[in-house]
Design a protein around this motif. Sequence first.
Motif: not given
Length: 189
Positions: A36, A39-42, A60-61, A64-65, A114, A116
Motif C-alpha cells: 500500500h 503508508r501511515t506509521t503509528h 489504524a487503517e 498501516s504500520i 513494527q 502491519e
Amino acid sequence: MLTTTFTTFLLTLSALTFAAPTTTSSDSKLPSRSHHAPRTTHTVVAGRSGLQFQPDNIVAEPGSIVEFHFLPANHSVVESSFAKPCQPKDHSSFFSGFFPVPAGSGKQSAEVFQIEVRDKKPIWFYCAQNNGRHCQSGMTGVINQNFDNQAFSLRAHKEKAKGVEGPSGVQANVQGGWRIPNPQPQAGF
Ligand SMILES: [Cu+2]
C-alpha cells in the motif's frame, strides 16, 4: 484461404492469452509486507510514565504500520486475545522479544518492532515482562477496538489482566513483525 483464416485465429488467440496482466511476488519471507502507499506509521512508546503503552488505544487503517518504541528498563510486546490478556493468542501471534535499555539512560531502544495492520479486527497486545508483572499492572493495549461494544473495551481488558495470577507468556522466537534499527529515535518524545 482457410489456412490464412486459421492462422489469424491462432494469432488472435495467443494475443489474448498473453495480454492478461501478470502479478509477481518477489518477497517469499514471512510475513511479507503488502504494497500500500502511502503508508501511515503509528508510533507507540512502551514504558513512558510507568507501566503502560502510549497510546494504548490505537485506530489504524489496514495497510498501516504500528511501530513500538521501548524505554527503560526491559519491555516487550506480544499479541494476545481479549479473553486471555497475558498469553499469546496462538502460535502465530506476534512477539517482539525484549528490549533492555539501561535505566536512567534517557534513551529509547536502538531497535523498534513494527507490525502491519491487516484488517479492522481488534488486535490486543501486552508486555510480557514478569519482573514487576507488567501485563497485570496495566501494560496492555489494543488496535482497532470495537467502540460500539463496551463488553470488549480496553478498560474491560485491563480489568481482566489485573486478575491474571500466573506469569505472562512469550513466544519462543521474535515473529509476526519486523525488529529493525530505530528509524525515528526521537519519535514519542
Ligand atoms: Cu513492560
